[in-house]
Design a protein around this motif. Structure first.
Motif, mmCIF file in Angstrom:
data_model
loop_
_atom_site.group_PDB
_atom_site.id
_atom_site.type_symbol
_atom_site.label_atom_id
_atom_site.label_comp_id
_atom_site.label_asym_id
_atom_site.label_seq_id
_atom_site.Cartn_x
_atom_site.Cartn_y
_atom_site.Cartn_z
ATOM 1 N N LEU A 48 0.841 -1.373 0.073
ATOM 2 C CA LEU A 48 -0.078 0.110 -0.047
ATOM 3 C C LEU A 48 0.960 1.004 0.059
ATOM 4 C CD1 LEU A 48 -2.716 -1.170 2.636
ATOM 5 C CD2 LEU A 48 -2.895 -0.944 0.251
ATOM 6 N N ILE A 49 1.201 1.495 1.446
ATOM 7 C CA ILE A 49 2.094 2.845 1.382
ATOM 8 C C ILE A 49 2.586 2.865 2.828
ATOM 9 C CG2 ILE A 49 0.528 4.567 2.010
ATOM 10 C CD1 ILE A 49 1.874 6.593 0.336
ATOM 11 N N SER A 50 4.032 3.282 2.855
ATOM 12 C CA SER A 50 4.624 3.156 4.185
ATOM 13 C C SER A 50 4.274 4.390 5.016
ATOM 14 C CB SER A 50 5.962 2.984 4.032
ATOM 15 O OG SER A 50 6.556 2.919 5.163
ATOM 16 N N ASP A 51 4.150 4.065 6.252
ATOM 17 C CA ASP A 51 3.878 5.310 7.233
ATOM 18 C C ASP A 51 4.986 5.409 8.333
ATOM 19 O OD1 ASP A 51 3.301 3.089 8.675
ATOM 20 O OD2 ASP A 51 1.529 3.948 9.671
ATOM 21 N N ILE A 52 6.017 4.964 7.946
ATOM 22 C CA ILE A 52 7.294 5.188 8.891
ATOM 23 C C ILE A 52 8.261 6.210 8.642
ATOM 24 C CG2 ILE A 52 7.012 2.336 9.741
ATOM 25 C CD1 ILE A 52 9.796 1.993 8.032
ATOM 26 N N PHE A 53 8.239 6.508 7.284
ATOM 27 C CA PHE A 53 9.273 7.568 7.028
ATOM 28 C C PHE A 53 8.764 7.993 5.668
ATOM 29 C CE2 PHE A 53 12.831 8.888 4.196
ATOM 30 C CZ PHE A 53 13.688 9.504 4.992
ATOM 31 N N ALA A 54 8.995 9.468 5.470
ATOM 32 C CA ALA A 54 8.300 10.097 3.929
ATOM 33 C C ALA A 54 9.238 11.282 3.789
ATOM 34 C CB ALA A 54 6.770 10.474 4.127
ATOM 35 N N ILE A 55 9.545 11.395 2.577
ATOM 36 C CA ILE A 55 9.992 13.010 2.057
ATOM 37 C C ILE A 55 8.893 13.495 1.317
ATOM 38 C CG2 ILE A 55 11.430 13.989 0.808
ATOM 39 C CD1 ILE A 55 13.551 11.538 1.259
ATOM 40 N N ILE A 56 8.297 14.686 2.038
ATOM 41 C CA ILE A 56 6.995 15.111 1.565
ATOM 42 C C ILE A 56 7.251 16.521 0.938
ATOM 43 C CG2 ILE A 56 4.627 15.811 2.314
ATOM 44 C CD1 ILE A 56 5.639 13.848 4.770
ATOM 45 N N PRO A 57 6.743 16.780 -0.281
ATOM 46 C CA PRO A 57 6.766 18.180 -0.838
ATOM 47 C C PRO A 57 5.829 19.113 0.345
ATOM 48 C CG PRO A 57 6.693 16.672 -2.658
ATOM 49 C CD PRO A 57 6.671 15.884 -1.386
ATOM 50 N N SER A 58 6.154 20.097 0.642
ATOM 51 C CA SER A 58 5.495 20.981 1.607
ATOM 52 C C SER A 58 4.167 20.965 1.214
ATOM 53 C CB SER A 58 6.098 22.233 1.887
ATOM 54 O OG SER A 58 7.312 22.134 2.814
ATOM 55 N N GLN A 59 4.054 21.488 -0.050
ATOM 56 C CA GLN A 59 2.311 21.499 -0.602
ATOM 57 C C GLN A 59 1.567 20.403 -0.486
ATOM 58 O OE1 GLN A 59 4.903 21.253 -2.876
ATOM 59 N NE2 GLN A 59 4.417 20.696 -4.754
ATOM 60 N N TYR A 60 2.226 19.032 -0.208
ATOM 61 C CA TYR A 60 1.330 17.894 -0.180
ATOM 62 C C TYR A 60 1.132 17.417 1.546
ATOM 63 C CZ TYR A 60 2.018 17.679 -5.251
ATOM 64 O OH TYR A 60 2.135 17.861 -6.265
ATOM 65 N N ALA A 61 1.970 17.927 2.326
ATOM 66 C CA ALA A 61 2.007 17.533 3.570
ATOM 67 C C ALA A 61 0.562 17.425 4.395
ATOM 68 C CB ALA A 61 2.984 18.405 4.256
ATOM 69 N N GLN A 62 -0.201 18.272 3.942
ATOM 70 C CA GLN A 62 -1.411 18.409 4.863
ATOM 71 C C GLN A 62 -2.321 16.888 4.526
ATOM 72 O OE1 GLN A 62 -3.534 21.698 3.335
ATOM 73 N NE2 GLN A 62 -4.727 20.471 1.785
ATOM 74 N N HIS A 63 -1.865 16.439 3.369
ATOM 75 C CA HIS A 63 -2.651 15.171 2.752
ATOM 76 C C HIS A 63 -2.013 13.845 3.394
ATOM 77 C CE1 HIS A 63 -5.401 17.294 0.284
ATOM 78 N NE2 HIS A 63 -4.043 18.010 -0.101
ATOM 79 N N TYR A 64 -0.463 13.904 3.833
ATOM 80 C CA TYR A 64 0.114 12.803 4.379
ATOM 81 C C TYR A 64 -0.240 12.780 5.838
ATOM 82 C CZ TYR A 64 3.744 9.471 5.573
ATOM 83 O OH TYR A 64 4.356 8.405 5.929
ATOM 84 N N PHE A 65 -0.329 13.849 6.535
ATOM 85 C CA PHE A 65 -0.670 13.914 7.826
ATOM 86 C C PHE A 65 -2.374 13.876 8.003
ATOM 87 C CE2 PHE A 65 3.630 15.655 7.496
ATOM 88 C CZ PHE A 65 4.318 14.727 8.398
#
Length: 133
Positions: A48-65
């Motif tokens: 699926l997708i890992s939730d242990i580590f991520a490099i997130i472009p700032s404009q997408y961060a609200q969707h990861y968190f």
């Protein structure tokens, strides 16, 4: 506490945010450039997708968190478009879809669903990240 920490990050200061769980072991890594997608490791992704580590472009961060979307995602069924994507594109399998839809809570599936439904690009890479056991 993660929500408070995230709220303290100035959103217009950094191009990317790196998220790392406290129990990770990181190997050395170099990226020549950070693509404009959420990068997560293959480790702990469960196809699926890992939730242990991520490099997130700032404009997408609200969707990861998922802080503001968690309750909605946890209390509603899959959108038909997402379920079709799981079945036909991701080829996740009917039994896996049924289990995630009706029988269990899965943070990986909620995260993937949120990214997909908001059209947020994400990519898995073989990053040197693993959970300390």
């Amino acid at each position: 506490s993660r929500k408070v920490a995230y709220s303290l990050v100035p959103k217009d200061t950094y191009d990317s945010i790196i998220y790392c769980r406290y129990d990770n072991i990181l190997g050395g890594m170099k990226l020549k450039e950070v693509p404009n997608v959420i990068l997560t490791p293959l480790e702990e992704s469960y196809n699926l997708i890992s939730d242990i580590f991520a490099i997130i472009p700032s404009q997408y961060a609200q969707h990861y968190f998922l802080y503001d979307e968690y309750e909605r995602l946890h209390s509603t069924q899959f959108e038909p478009e997402f379920e079709t994507w799981l079945r036909d594109i991701k080829q996740y399998g009917e039994e896996n879809i049924r289990i995630h839809k009706y029988e269990r809570y899965c943070p990986h599936m909620m995260l993937l669903r949120n990214l997909y439904m908001n059209k947020i690009p994400a990519k898995q890479m073989d990053l040197p990240v693993r959970i300390k056991r």
